[in-house]
Design a protein around this motif. Structure first.
Motif, PDB file in Angstrom:
ATOM      1  N   ASP A  72      27.774  41.291  47.874  1.00 10.30           N
ATOM      2  CA  ASP A  72      27.447  40.873  49.352  1.00 10.30           C
ATOM      3  C   ASP A  72      27.797  41.915  50.423  1.00 10.30           C
ATOM      4  OD1 ASP A  72      26.411  38.549  50.838  1.00 10.30           O
ATOM      5  OD2 ASP A  72      28.631  38.846  51.671  1.00 10.30           O
ATOM      6  N   SER A  73      26.995  41.967  51.386  1.00  7.92           N
ATOM      7  CA  SER A  73      27.201  42.998  52.441  1.00  7.92           C
ATOM      8  C   SER A  73      28.239  42.727  53.015  1.00  7.92           C
ATOM      9  CB  SER A  73      25.976  43.272  53.236  1.00  7.92           C
ATOM     10  OG  SER A  73      24.632  43.037  52.591  1.00  7.92           O
ATOM     11  N   GLN A  74      28.554  41.482  53.199  1.00 12.01           N
ATOM     12  CA  GLN A  74      29.721  41.195  54.063  1.00 12.01           C
ATOM     13  C   GLN A  74      31.104  41.679  53.717  1.00 12.01           C
ATOM     14  OE1 GLN A  74      29.117  37.334  55.300  1.00 12.01           O
ATOM     15  NE2 GLN A  74      30.881  37.106  56.722  1.00 12.01           N
ATOM     16  N   MET A  75      31.445  42.220  52.550  1.00 10.92           N
ATOM     17  CA  MET A  75      32.455  42.828  51.754  1.00 10.92           C
ATOM     18  C   MET A  75      32.474  44.181  52.303  1.00 10.92           C
ATOM     19  SD  MET A  75      34.466  41.661  49.432  1.00 10.92           S
ATOM     20  CE  MET A  75      35.994  42.719  49.158  1.00 10.92           C
ATOM     21  N   PHE A  76      31.373  44.792  52.362  1.00  7.87           N
ATOM     22  CA  PHE A  76      31.277  46.316  52.572  1.00  7.87           C
ATOM     23  C   PHE A  76      31.246  46.573  54.073  1.00  7.87           C
ATOM     24  CE2 PHE A  76      29.371  46.162  48.462  1.00  7.87           C
ATOM     25  CZ  PHE A  76      29.729  47.161  47.789  1.00  7.87           C
ATOM     26  N   MET A  77      30.749  45.568  54.888  1.00  7.06           N
ATOM     27  CA  MET A  77      30.868  45.592  56.365  1.00  7.06           C
ATOM     28  C   MET A  77      32.391  45.342  56.894  1.00  7.06           C
ATOM     29  SD  MET A  77      28.856  42.807  58.676  1.00  7.06           S
ATOM     30  CE  MET A  77      29.228  41.874  57.220  1.00  7.06           C
TER      31      MET A  77
ATOM     32  N   ASN B  77      26.101  45.408  38.882  1.00  9.01           N
ATOM     33  CA  ASN B  77      25.675  44.529  39.609  1.00  9.01           C
ATOM     34  C   ASN B  77      26.290  44.094  40.846  1.00  9.01           C
ATOM     35  OD1 ASN B  77      23.573  43.099  38.187  1.00  9.01           O
ATOM     36  ND2 ASN B  77      24.969  42.962  36.423  1.00  9.01           N
ATOM     37  N   THR B  78      27.499  44.771  40.953  1.00  9.38           N
ATOM     38  CA  THR B  78      28.387  44.440  42.043  1.00  9.38           C
ATOM     39  C   THR B  78      28.757  45.806  42.838  1.00  9.38           C
ATOM     40  OG1 THR B  78      30.443  44.571  40.567  1.00  9.38           O
ATOM     41  CG2 THR B  78      29.644  42.433  40.944  1.00  9.38           C
ATOM     42  N   ASP B  79      29.543  46.581  42.336  1.00  9.55           N
ATOM     43  CA  ASP B  79      29.689  47.869  43.288  1.00  9.55           C
ATOM     44  C   ASP B  79      28.632  48.793  43.356  1.00  9.55           C
ATOM     45  OD1 ASP B  79      32.594  47.330  42.591  1.00  9.55           O
ATOM     46  OD2 ASP B  79      32.204  48.108  40.445  1.00  9.55           O
ATOM     47  N   ILE B  80      27.703  49.026  42.727  1.00 14.54           N
ATOM     48  CA  ILE B  80      26.740  49.802  42.611  1.00 14.54           C
ATOM     49  C   ILE B  80      25.490  49.284  43.537  1.00 14.54           C
ATOM     50  CG2 ILE B  80      25.162  51.462  41.786  1.00 14.54           C
ATOM     51  CD1 ILE B  80      28.539  52.201  41.284  1.00 14.54           C
ATOM     52  N   LEU B  81      25.116  48.028  43.118  1.00 15.05           N
ATOM     53  CA  LEU B  81      24.020  47.403  43.816  1.00 15.05           C
ATOM     54  C   LEU B  81      24.487  46.864  45.410  1.00 15.05           C
ATOM     55  CD1 LEU B  81      21.416  45.837  43.798  1.00 15.05           C
ATOM     56  CD2 LEU B  81      22.584  43.536  43.111  1.00 15.05           C
ATOM     57  N   GLY B  82      25.916  46.542  45.509  1.00 11.94           N
ATOM     58  CA  GLY B  82      26.261  46.287  47.049  1.00 11.94           C
ATOM     59  C   GLY B  82      26.155  47.524  47.770  1.00 11.94           C
ATOM     60  N   GLY B  83      26.797  48.504  47.152  1.00 11.45           N
ATOM     61  CA  GLY B  83      26.991  49.828  47.877  1.00 11.45           C
ATOM     62  C   GLY B  83      25.615  50.307  48.235  1.00 11.45           C
ATOM     63  N   ASN B  84      24.744  50.435  47.131  1.00 11.56           N
ATOM     64  CA  ASN B  84      23.297  51.140  47.622  1.00 11.56           C
ATOM     65  C   ASN B  84      22.775  50.089  48.652  1.00 11.56           C
ATOM     66  OD1 ASN B  84      23.336  52.834  45.399  1.00 11.56           O
ATOM     67  ND2 ASN B  84      22.170  51.637  44.101  1.00 11.56           N
ATOM     68  N   LYS B  85      22.805  48.819  48.633  1.00 13.83           N
ATOM     69  CA  LYS B  85      22.075  48.080  49.715  1.00 13.83           C
ATOM     70  C   LYS B  85      22.629  48.263  50.954  1.00 13.83           C
ATOM     71  CE  LYS B  85      21.108  43.331  50.786  1.00 13.83           C
ATOM     72  NZ  LYS B  85      21.418  42.034  50.838  1.00 13.83           N
ATOM     73  N   PHE B  86      23.948  48.630  51.152  1.00 14.23           N
ATOM     74  CA  PHE B  86      24.563  48.694  52.145  1.00 14.23           C
ATOM     75  C   PHE B  86      24.420  50.034  52.761  1.00 14.23           C
ATOM     76  CE2 PHE B  86      28.337  49.474  55.319  1.00 14.23           C
ATOM     77  CZ  PHE B  86      28.209  48.417  55.818  1.00 14.23           C
ATOM     78  N   GLY B  87      23.702  50.946  51.996  1.00 12.48           N
ATOM     79  CA  GLY B  87      23.457  52.353  52.594  1.00 12.48           C
ATOM     80  C   GLY B  87      24.290  53.370  52.071  1.00 12.48           C
ATOM     81  N   LEU B  88      25.266  53.235  51.346  1.00 15.36           N
ATOM     82  CA  LEU B  88      26.094  53.988  50.960  1.00 15.36           C
ATOM     83  C   LEU B  88      25.790  54.815  49.618  1.00 15.36           C
ATOM     84  CD1 LEU B  88      29.521  51.968  51.178  1.00 15.36           C
ATOM     85  CD2 LEU B  88      28.197  53.175  52.826  1.00 15.36           C
ATOM     86  N   ASP B  89      26.243  55.907  49.449  1.00  8.21           N
ATOM     87  CA  ASP B  89      26.209  56.713  48.380  1.00  8.21           C
ATOM     88  C   ASP B  89      26.989  56.101  47.305  1.00  8.21           C
ATOM     89  OD1 ASP B  89      24.267  58.415  49.110  1.00  8.21           O
ATOM     90  OD2 ASP B  89      25.287  59.949  49.213  1.00  8.21           O
ATOM     91  N   THR B  90      26.874  56.020  46.089  1.00  5.17           N
ATOM     92  CA  THR B  90      27.632  55.296  44.978  1.00  5.17           C
ATOM     93  C   THR B  90      27.775  56.348  43.610  1.00  5.17           C
ATOM     94  OG1 THR B  90      25.538  54.549  44.094  1.00  5.17           O
ATOM     95  CG2 THR B  90      26.763  53.148  45.722  1.00  5.17           C
ATOM     96  N   VAL B  91      29.080  56.029  43.021  1.00  3.71           N
ATOM     97  CA  VAL B  91      29.403  56.459  41.666  1.00  3.71           C
ATOM     98  C   VAL B  91      29.621  55.397  40.845  1.00  3.71           C
ATOM     99  CG1 VAL B  91      30.801  58.231  40.824  1.00  3.71           C
ATOM    100  CG2 VAL B  91      30.430  58.255  43.217  1.00  3.71           C
TER     101      VAL B  91
END
Lengths: 289, 289, 289, 289
Positions: B206-211, B236-250
């Motif tokens: 969920d985006s709220q976590m990254f926000m 499903n959590t770290d990468i999907l959420g990071g991508n959706k929020f607009g971050l690069d992901t590892v």
């Protein structure tokens, strides 16, 4: 969809009546008041009747004994068809040897025992016997430690590629007039989602349940689907399953579905019974005989 | 998607690094071997870093203490952002008074306590106080009797129209190299399905976590989303959420996703990390300083 | 949950008002009658307001022009925040080059165009350019041949491991007083299930939508979440999303949720607005100025 | 689970063989090469065989004619059991009068016509006849305008509380070696989610399909479930359904499931066939007669 005042007029139209148990014949408080007259009338009219139930917690013999104690001798063992019986048939046909692990009471497990199979509770699965476990059966929500044994069931299914059988599709059941209890079907769905495997479910609304009853009826008479009516209190199981199998259906308002919201729920779900009736109680009036 | 040999080259490209905890920094067996060098390098390079975790079982203070005991003093309380903190913010903003009932340990509940709210375990809800219960929080899978208290939670939600908050979206978590344990997120989903209500979930993806993490970063620096990279072991959590929020992901291969099936799972899910790296360990070689 | 007679008393309690568009400000038949007075009052009171909408079929500029034509000049382009804008931000941050294929009208696609990216309708994807397609965007249910292009989208996602973005989470939208139309969100969910991949969805109830609006508010004032109220006609999107983000919420009965079943649906879903109000129309009486 | 080299050894163990059609007997490119020898051997050995298919787009007569044109005269009309036949049985038993609206080709609709019922495509439903529409049938993905008629089907189900029948449970089907096509089962699930009603589905893995075939077998012989084997290329339909019904099952690798990932998918789904075999082709060698 027709509203019917007296359940008697429904019996008069069919040769065979299938009854759901909970919410139709009995509730958490005992027998539905006056339901004895229904079975008196069925016997008097020489109509056949069967109880088609998702209850896998006990054998038909034990279920029948419970009805007798409540004062309903008309419901004999041979008239009870449960999702537990389908589970037993599955094991007979598909699991040849080894161990069947189960979640439930000893009572429920005793019933499904088949020749050649050894039945143990999930709590007794260990590193020595896990490779012999050839099926996992979800029987009842009682008889085990939820935290320890649900986790054990998850890890059993992660290590062994074996069938998981759910002997009761209900996700919850009524406990008192206000409260419900989580049923083994709800626990099984949680585990199915966690392990990502496909479980096998027996019980209404699945057709196999109705076919099991229909096969029994046909074994000693020549009735067709048009001659049978299914009576239940739950749209999603009794009525949906009965309709799909091709039977006429009666929604009674003595259980899960209340009179005040029957119409709303029928419209919302699109599951339409042939008849609606307050209860499955036959009112013979004062002068019917 | 690029394969990267040394996590150092990733740090060199960003100003801020968000780390998942489990499977990236630690496993059931302790710290990921060599991970200390990553935080040494981050501090040396004056890069910011945060732990973004779905763990709501303890406060950031307690989580930090646990890292210190494992030998990782670099992870301080103010660098830990948990789904439990979002739950606490929700209660602060949206629940003004009354009782908050919870499933979890006393430890987890202590943390979410807000001024004006009284926190009690679900086991202590009774006919006298149920009308004052204004929220139900799913915190942790430990600290309560699953059979008694999950049933109690179901009936609480049937009687009271109140928000149900899930402070950890995970459905299971690794317990040993072979076994997993059912997480509070899995138990909550089962209850959500049974009561038919809509729960509020906090936690990756969920985006709220990254926000929440991004807001903290922006409170003392002027970085943009392009300057931040999210590191995790779970698509499903770290990468999907990071991508959706607009971050690069590892995606690192030290946890849930194994090297042997990383490609298969990326193709199957369509969740593509910016980079894949064996682990988040920085290899400084023998002559880097 | 409080019932409020005059929407004016809600405005008086907050610094900023977020409005859903459809069912709150306008319906299929035009503006909600009297809604102009609400924006007059907001401007008179120097309160801020924003339209937070799942409509990705047109740019904020085009959406504003449509309001002006309906007679509502108060809704300017800079006050409109759409799920299409999140889609555009995603492309800016996460897709560096190549082709973006879309389902929708040319209008909707024109808006999301980013520097460096080439936008083509799914119908123009072919064997020559498919390897350059780096994202698929679901924008609008109009502007393409459902049978040909939905099938083409399925096969594009089977051949290319690329992000699929859904710019509107709604599954259906009202077309007339009686009829609805399948929305692009419903078509996208069907394709997601068929290809088994995980799509990225922008739009209420997702927090990223509210964060986008909140960031804009904070860029020129110092209000907190307590100072903002979200107004909507739909429990599952406006109210659930607003609540989760920590905002107070108002359910208005001028759109999807009718007065006759508001209470039933709130109880059934457990989604509770802070206030219920017949509409978002401010009644200034005859002597307010 | 046993790997079997020659399908002949499977036939030798059973009295009756149920075959899935697509991926087992034929593919998009025509008959599976050499499959004629299987039916020669079955006839020589006087074993019974049936085609059990989710194809509701044509009548058994038309399906049989198509096999004859391909050079397989052994598959006669009376040996084909389709989900369309279950749909027809449902209409016969449960819908007494009025109009049956359908999505599909005229061909598919012609087949389900019952006495007393009038069949019209969804496109012909209008304000004058909508009140007489007593069922909606999803037959085939061809023969209608997706955009216009899927929207019309949604609004028909919103206005009328009538059964919706899905005559093919598949969500997609193979079109060429690379591409698939969205099937009517996928379109129906989208509409089911939008209207929130419960549809009735006929077709594998549902037991009613297998029961239909089993009833036919028993009508002229005394075989039991132990004497029947189900052969299919799809774990989720053929194998899951066959297993649940209590039949032995054979996974063949000539269709949906490729040799390279059969083991992975069996482990992932927990759906275990009794046998795995490259194809259903009997290899009689050079000297078998």
């Amino acid at each position: 969809m027709k509203r019917v005042d007296n359940f008697k007029s429904i019996i008069d139209q069919y040769e065979v009546v299938f009854f759901d148990a909970f919410g139709v014949i009995k509730t958490y408080a005992g027998l539905v008041r006056g339901i004895e007259s229904t079975f008196d009338y069925l016997q008097q009219q020489k109509k056949e009747y069967y109880i088609v139930t998702n209850d896998a917690s006990r054998s038909p013999e034990q279920l029948a004994t419970a009805y007798h104690k409540l004062g309903l001798p008309a419901i004999t063992q041979d008239r009870i068809l449960s999702s537990g019986m389908l589970t037993k048939e599955y094991l007979d046909l598909k699991v040849d040897d080894g161990i069947v692990a189960y979640l439930g009471t000893e009572n429920s497990a005793h019933y499904i025992e088949s020749s050649g199979l050894h039945t143990i509770p999930v709590s007794e699965v260990n590193d020595d016997n896990i490779d012999k476990v050839n099926a996992l059966i979800f029987l009842d929500d009682e008889g085990f430690d939820w935290s320890a044994d649900l986790n054990k069931a998850v890890n059993l299914l992660r290590r062994r590629t074996i069938p998981a059988i759910v002997a009761n599709t209900d996700h919850a059941y009524p406990l008192t007039i206000k409260d419900v209890s989580i049923a083994i079907g709800g626990l099984a769905t949680m585990i199915e989602n966690i392990v990502g495997k496909k479980f096998i479910r027996f019980g209404k609304p699945d057709s196999q349940m109705f076919m099991f009853a229909y096969d029994l009826v046909r074994s000693h008479s020549s009735v067709g689907k048009k001659d049978i009516v299914m009576v239940g209190d739950t749209l999603n199981t009794d009525i949906l399953g009965g309709n799909k199998f091709g039977l006429d259906t009666v929604l009674v308002l003595s259980g899960n579905t209340r009179a005040s919201d029957a119409d709303t729920r029928i419209t919302a779900t699109g599951i339409v019974p042939t008849f609606i009736c307050d209860s499955a109680v036959v009112d013979l009036g004062g002068f019917n005989f």
